[in-house]
Motif scaffolding. Structure first.
Motif, PDB file in Angstrom:
ATOM      1  N   SER A 165     -11.548   2.788  -3.336  1.00  0.00           N
ATOM      2  CA  SER A 165     -10.880   3.254  -4.550  1.00  0.00           C
ATOM      3  C   SER A 165      -9.481   2.658  -4.651  1.00  0.00           C
ATOM      4  O   SER A 165      -8.736   2.620  -3.669  1.00  0.00           O
ATOM      5  CB  SER A 165     -10.801   4.783  -4.544  1.00  0.00           C
ATOM      6  OG  SER A 165     -10.222   5.256  -5.736  1.00  0.00           O
ATOM      7  N   HIS A 216      -4.083  10.895  -9.425  1.00  0.00           N
ATOM      8  CA  HIS A 216      -5.369  11.538  -9.693  1.00  0.00           C
ATOM      9  C   HIS A 216      -5.884  12.226  -8.427  1.00  0.00           C
ATOM     10  O   HIS A 216      -6.166  11.579  -7.419  1.00  0.00           O
ATOM     11  CB  HIS A 216      -6.380  10.500 -10.179  1.00  0.00           C
ATOM     12  CG  HIS A 216      -7.616  11.102 -10.776  1.00  0.00           C
ATOM     13  ND1 HIS A 216      -8.536  10.362 -11.496  1.00  0.00           N
ATOM     14  CD2 HIS A 216      -8.101  12.383 -10.782  1.00  0.00           C
ATOM     15  CE1 HIS A 216      -9.516  11.154 -11.895  1.00  0.00           C
ATOM     16  NE2 HIS A 216      -9.277  12.383 -11.467  1.00  0.00           N
ATOM     17  N   VAL A 260      -8.797  14.750  -6.669  1.00  0.00           N
ATOM     18  CA  VAL A 260     -10.181  15.206  -6.808  1.00  0.00           C
ATOM     19  C   VAL A 260     -10.458  16.297  -5.781  1.00  0.00           C
ATOM     20  O   VAL A 260      -9.969  16.246  -4.647  1.00  0.00           O
ATOM     21  CB  VAL A 260     -11.175  14.041  -6.618  1.00  0.00           C
ATOM     22  CG1 VAL A 260     -12.609  14.558  -6.499  1.00  0.00           C
ATOM     23  CG2 VAL A 260     -11.089  13.071  -7.789  1.00  0.00           C
ATOM     24  N   TRP A 264      -6.396  16.008 -12.492  1.00  0.00           N
ATOM     25  CA  TRP A 264      -7.219  16.711 -11.497  1.00  0.00           C
ATOM     26  C   TRP A 264      -8.651  16.789 -12.000  1.00  0.00           C
ATOM     27  O   TRP A 264      -8.909  17.209 -13.125  1.00  0.00           O
ATOM     28  CB  TRP A 264      -6.679  18.123 -11.253  1.00  0.00           C
ATOM     29  CG  TRP A 264      -7.570  18.982 -10.387  1.00  0.00           C
ATOM     30  CD1 TRP A 264      -8.242  18.606  -9.261  1.00  0.00           C
ATOM     31  CD2 TRP A 264      -7.894  20.368 -10.588  1.00  0.00           C
ATOM     32  NE1 TRP A 264      -8.955  19.662  -8.736  1.00  0.00           N
ATOM     33  CE2 TRP A 264      -8.758  20.761  -9.532  1.00  0.00           C
ATOM     34  CE3 TRP A 264      -7.531  21.317 -11.550  1.00  0.00           C
ATOM     35  CZ2 TRP A 264      -9.265  22.052  -9.423  1.00  0.00           C
ATOM     36  CZ3 TRP A 264      -8.031  22.607 -11.438  1.00  0.00           C
ATOM     37  CH2 TRP A 264      -8.889  22.970 -10.382  1.00  0.00           C
ATOM     38  N   THR A 265      -9.580  16.374 -11.143  1.00  0.00           N
ATOM     39  CA  THR A 265     -11.006  16.489 -11.444  1.00  0.00           C
ATOM     40  C   THR A 265     -11.669  17.333 -10.369  1.00  0.00           C
ATOM     41  O   THR A 265     -11.499  17.050  -9.174  1.00  0.00           O
ATOM     42  CB  THR A 265     -11.681  15.107 -11.484  1.00  0.00           C
ATOM     43  OG1 THR A 265     -11.048  14.299 -12.478  1.00  0.00           O
ATOM     44  CG2 THR A 265     -13.167  15.246 -11.816  1.00  0.00           C
ATOM     45  N   TYR A 292     -16.664   8.040  -8.397  1.00  0.00           N
ATOM     46  CA  TYR A 292     -15.639   7.449  -7.535  1.00  0.00           C
ATOM     47  C   TYR A 292     -15.462   5.955  -7.813  1.00  0.00           C
ATOM     48  O   TYR A 292     -14.356   5.421  -7.704  1.00  0.00           O
ATOM     49  CB  TYR A 292     -16.000   7.657  -6.062  1.00  0.00           C
ATOM     50  CG  TYR A 292     -15.631   9.022  -5.526  1.00  0.00           C
ATOM     51  CD1 TYR A 292     -14.357   9.544  -5.709  1.00  0.00           C
ATOM     52  CD2 TYR A 292     -16.555   9.792  -4.823  1.00  0.00           C
ATOM     53  CE1 TYR A 292     -14.014  10.798  -5.218  1.00  0.00           C
ATOM     54  CE2 TYR A 292     -16.218  11.041  -4.325  1.00  0.00           C
ATOM     55  CZ  TYR A 292     -14.946  11.539  -4.529  1.00  0.00           C
ATOM     56  OH  TYR A 292     -14.600  12.773  -4.043  1.00  0.00           O
ATOM     57  N   ASN A 336     -13.469   5.486 -11.270  1.00  0.00           N
ATOM     58  CA  ASN A 336     -12.135   6.070 -11.403  1.00  0.00           C
ATOM     59  C   ASN A 336     -11.265   5.738 -10.195  1.00  0.00           C
ATOM     60  O   ASN A 336     -11.761   5.660  -9.067  1.00  0.00           O
ATOM     61  CB  ASN A 336     -12.238   7.594 -11.537  1.00  0.00           C
ATOM     62  CG  ASN A 336     -12.924   8.024 -12.815  1.00  0.00           C
ATOM     63  OD1 ASN A 336     -12.297   8.161 -13.856  1.00  0.00           O
ATOM     64  ND2 ASN A 336     -14.236   8.237 -12.742  1.00  0.00           N
ATOM     65  N   ILE A 351      -8.813   7.012  -7.586  1.00  0.00           N
ATOM     66  CA  ILE A 351      -8.508   8.330  -7.022  1.00  0.00           C
ATOM     67  C   ILE A 351      -7.424   8.180  -5.961  1.00  0.00           C
ATOM     68  O   ILE A 351      -7.524   7.341  -5.065  1.00  0.00           O
ATOM     69  CB  ILE A 351      -9.766   8.974  -6.399  1.00  0.00           C
ATOM     70  CG1 ILE A 351     -10.933   8.965  -7.398  1.00  0.00           C
ATOM     71  CG2 ILE A 351      -9.447  10.393  -5.927  1.00  0.00           C
ATOM     72  CD1 ILE A 351     -10.673   9.693  -8.689  1.00  0.00           C
ATOM     73  N   PHE A 409      -7.886  13.370  -2.180  1.00  0.00           N
ATOM     74  CA  PHE A 409      -8.938  14.387  -2.179  1.00  0.00           C
ATOM     75  C   PHE A 409      -8.387  15.627  -1.483  1.00  0.00           C
ATOM     76  O   PHE A 409      -7.807  15.532  -0.396  1.00  0.00           O
ATOM     77  CB  PHE A 409     -10.178  13.892  -1.438  1.00  0.00           C
ATOM     78  CG  PHE A 409     -11.311  14.891  -1.438  1.00  0.00           C
ATOM     79  CD1 PHE A 409     -12.298  14.842  -2.413  1.00  0.00           C
ATOM     80  CD2 PHE A 409     -11.390  15.892  -0.475  1.00  0.00           C
ATOM     81  CE1 PHE A 409     -13.333  15.768  -2.430  1.00  0.00           C
ATOM     82  CE2 PHE A 409     -12.418  16.819  -0.479  1.00  0.00           C
ATOM     83  CZ  PHE A 409     -13.392  16.754  -1.461  1.00  0.00           C
ATOM     84  N   ALA A 429     -15.453  11.092   0.098  1.00  0.00           N
ATOM     85  CA  ALA A 429     -14.137  10.589  -0.307  1.00  0.00           C
ATOM     86  C   ALA A 429     -13.621   9.550   0.687  1.00  0.00           C
ATOM     87  O   ALA A 429     -13.072   8.509   0.295  1.00  0.00           O
ATOM     88  CB  ALA A 429     -13.155  11.753  -0.435  1.00  0.00           C
ATOM     89  N   ILE A 489     -10.181   7.166   0.447  1.00  0.00           N
ATOM     90  CA  ILE A 489      -9.284   8.106  -0.236  1.00  0.00           C
ATOM     91  C   ILE A 489      -8.597   9.001   0.796  1.00  0.00           C
ATOM     92  O   ILE A 489      -9.271   9.565   1.664  1.00  0.00           O
ATOM     93  CB  ILE A 489     -10.075   8.960  -1.247  1.00  0.00           C
ATOM     94  CG1 ILE A 489     -10.696   8.054  -2.324  1.00  0.00           C
ATOM     95  CG2 ILE A 489      -9.188  10.023  -1.889  1.00  0.00           C
ATOM     96  CD1 ILE A 489     -11.694   8.760  -3.220  1.00  0.00           C
TER      97      ILE A 489
END
Length: 412
Positions: free
Chosen positions: A220, A229, A231, A263-264, A303, A306, A308, A311, A327, A332
């Protein structure tokens, strides 16, 4: 090798998504004949799981009426271990009596059900029964093992291991079923230590094998233009403490007004509507999105599409979360509390930050700001990817696991 995998609901519904990687691996093994036996039905089977081999025997036999469950409790009293369990709970933890009664009733039910199942089965001495959870189904199969002479193994995760997260901090029956099992597989080394100390299992039957996730060999990328961002991925239940992430974002977005926080959250659950409502009221400066349930392929697609930056896991109890493994496979950074076997995945100040088990809001804020301001973010991302490669690659982990079974059960 013929192996019968007893799940909770898989392949039905959207629980036990972490079992899917293992089944995908099994389908590649021509030397292993597998069948899944779900113990209950959640919702209709997801279309891409119809290709898996499964049997509805337990679902068709499932107890539904309260009267049937009551009868099973009465019948359970013919078993010495069940009588001992009821006496134990009445003496030490009387508030848990109904919980205990349900457990011994389930044990009695599954003993009778599997007796009928085995009447129609052949070559049981060549069968490996693999329970994915160490619960009353496993105990019933341990009880019957001397009669039918199959092999039995069991995974043990979190809720089926730690009595502290159970209602009344009470784990029914487990202390009476320490024998008649070939191997017990905790999904973390800490879990293995816990069950040896807490329940007294023979160390020779305990072997730690990590779960694993697929590798699509994609890292990522960090965001630009002051976007950060975050997650999270979990069921939306109280034990997951996702409300702490909402509190975090409410605070950190005010502290760092120069950053555009996104935030997702991936995952559904009974608190979805509540958390969406709270987020709308409190997260005025945050771009947030609750995606609901996604299957493995869709998680990986998300993933990949986007960028990221972080996490976060805030759960009160875990084994080693597959969501963290996923992740890490994308490089990440991770922030998570030191619960269960999480410290075996998160190396503090290397691939992220490990929070105290009972962390407070400020400690979570501090960890996120450290990632946000880190001048060694590429090092952290690289360490996250290396941790995945070393411990949590599904291909190597499941190959080792099933080769171990072949060598130590079928060929022993």
């Amino acid at each position: 090798m013929k192996i019968l995998i007893i799940s909770s609901t898989f392949p039905f519904g959207n629980n036990e998504v972490f079992l899917e990687n293992e089944i995908k691996y099994l389908r590649q093994r021509k030397d292993i004949n597998y069948e899944i036996l779900p113990s209950k039905k959640d919702i209709q089977i997801i279309s891409n799981r119809k290709k898996y081999k499964y049997n509805n025997f337990l679902i068709k036999k499932k107890n539904k009426s309260k009267f049937s469950k009551f009868l099973n409790f009465i019948f359970s009293m013919k078993y010495t271990k069940c009588r001992k369990e009821i006496i134990r709970v009445l003496s030490n933890n009387p508030k848990a009596i109904l919980y205990s009664a349900y457990s011994v009733s389930s044990f009695s039910f599954y003993v009778d059900i599997f007796k009928n199942y085995f009447k129609e089965s052949r070559d049981l001495d060549k069968l490996v029964i693999y329970t994915y959870w160490n619960t009353e189904i496993t105990y019933a199969l341990q009880f019957l093992k001397p009669i039918y002479n199959y092999s039995i193994i069991s995974r043990i995760h979190g809720f089926d291991m730690y009595k502290e997260v159970r209602p009344f901090k009470y784990m029914p029956l487990k202390k009476y079923f320490l024998k008649n099992i070939d191997y017990l597989f905790p999904i973390s080394k800490k879990g293995g230590d816990y069950i040896k100390m807490t329940y007294g299992f023979n160390p020779s039957v305990i072997k730690c094998f990590y779960l694993g996730v697929n590798d699509i060999n994609y890292i990522s990328k960090p965001n630009n233009n002051n976007i950060f961002h975050i997650v999270s991925c979990s069921k939306l239940r109280k034990i997951k403490r996702v409300d702490k992430i909402i509190n975090l974002l409410n605070s950190v977005s005010k502290i760092r007004g120069d950053i555009n926080f996104h935030w997702t959250h991936i995952g559904d659950g009974p608190l979805l509507t509540k958390y969406e409502s709270i987020s709308k009221k409190t997260l005025k400066g945050v771009n947030f999105n609750f995606l609901g349930y996604l299957d493995n392929d869709d998680v990986y697609s998300f993933y990949k599409k986007n960028n990221i930056d972080l996490f976060i896991n805030t759960s009160k109890s875990e084994g080693v979360p597959v969501s963290i493994m996923e992740a890490m496979s994308f490089g990440i950074p991770i922030v998570a509390p030191d619960v269960g076997g999480v410290s075996e995945a998160v190396n503090d100040n290397k691939n992220g930050y490990l929070l105290p088990k009972r962390f407070n809001d400020q400690q979570l804020i501090n960890a996120v700001i450290k990632i946000l301001d880190s001048k060694k973010i590429n090092y952290i991302k690289n360490e996250s990817r290396l941790m995945f490669e070393k411990k949590f690659n599904s291909e190597s982990n499941y190959k080792s696991f099933y080769n171990f079974l072949k060598s130590n059960i079928l060929e022993s």
